[in-house]
Design an enzyme around this catalytic site. Structure first.
Site, PDB file in Angstrom:
ATOM      1  N   SER A   1       1.031  -1.147   0.008  1.00  0.00           N
ATOM      2  CA  SER A   1       0.038   0.070   0.006  1.00  0.00           C
ATOM      3  C   SER A   1       0.839   1.246   0.056  1.00  0.00           C
ATOM      4  CB  SER A   1      -0.868  -0.080   1.212  1.00  0.00           C
ATOM      5  OG  SER A   1      -1.854   0.866   1.187  1.00  0.00           O
TER       6      SER A   1
ATOM      7  N   HIS B   1      -2.551  -1.008  -4.957  1.00  0.00           N
ATOM      8  CA  HIS B   1      -4.067  -0.844  -5.137  1.00  0.00           C
ATOM      9  C   HIS B   1      -4.402   0.652  -4.918  1.00  0.00           C
ATOM     10  CE1 HIS B   1      -4.731  -0.013  -0.835  1.00  0.00           C
ATOM     11  NE2 HIS B   1      -3.820  -1.029  -0.411  1.00  0.00           N
TER      12      HIS B   1
END
Length: 236
Positions: A114, A137
């Site tokens: 992340s 993501h």
């Protein structure tokens, strides 16, 4: 004969430090490389529950400032094993690392997920362990979100900041990065992609597969190069 230590003033042994603190005494007086660890979840605006392993934003920034100011420190090694966390805090840490005037090397062990991705690519050179993973993501929002256009515009601008930083500090193209972010079917109940060590290098996110030994060799190589180019008298 070694001098005896007065009663009650014995220095704790390495074994005692491991047992009591879970770590050995840091060797800092002889090293010209500062080691910064970013583990667990990056804590920023919100305080995380006490059972969470966290890296606090307000602790990391002073360490980076101190390393930049120190005449003895000639390089900074950043070791990551993080699941991500606060986006603005993580991006600020990445910007701080990228702006250091001293050589920097990052090493991803376990995971750099992340918002850990920008931190991993922020250094002059990056390594990832063969078994380590990185999850790419889109930015997520937790908690109450007001369903107005301004909320989505803010989210989009924040995503652009993260994407721009990653592509500016690595060899991955914006097109490939967005493709990895928007992949469906790889992550349970979500979109995105998890890349393992070798894939991260092939995509251009990370420079090289390696561990601590390779990272330290690269650090000393960068320090030697920096000494040659740095004006005399700046670092003795």
């Amino acid at each position: 004969m070694p001098e005896s230590v007065p009663m009650g003033q014995e220095q704790p042994s390495v074994a005692e430090n491991i047992e009591k603190l879970g770590q050995t005494s840091p060797i800092t007086d002889e090293s010209n490389v500062y080691c910064l660890t970013i583990v667990g979840q990056i804590e920023g605006h919100l305080v995380l529950p006490p059972q969470n392993k966290t890296t606090k934003y307000e602790h990391i920034i002073p360490q980076l400032v101190a390393a930049e100011q120190s005449e003895r420190i000639e390089g900074v090694l950043i070791i990551l094993n993080t699941v991500g966390g606060d986006v603005e805090a993580g991006l600020a840490i990445a910007e701080m690392i990228a702006s250091l005037s001293k050589p920097t090397v990052t090493l991803v062990l376990g995971g750099g997920h992340s918002i850990g991705v920008p931190i991993a690519v922020a250094s002059n050179y990056s390594f990832i362990a063969e078994s380590a993973t990185m999850t790419i993501h889109p930015i997520r929002l937790n908690g109450l979100v007001i369903g107005v256009p301004q909320s989505f515009e803010y989210l989009e601008k924040m995503q652009e900041r993260v994407t721009r930083f990653i592509t500016a500090h690595s060899r991955i193209s914006e097109e490939t990065l967005k493709q990895l972010m928007l992949t469906t079917g790889e992550l349970a109940r979500d979109i995105g992609t998890t890349v393992v060590g070798r894939d991260a290098v092939d995509y251009g996110l990370i420079d090289e597969i390696g561990g601590l030994g390779q990272a330290m060799r690269k650090m000393y190589e960068l320090i030697a190069r920096d000494r040659e180019t740095r004006p005399r008298g700046v670092l003795q």
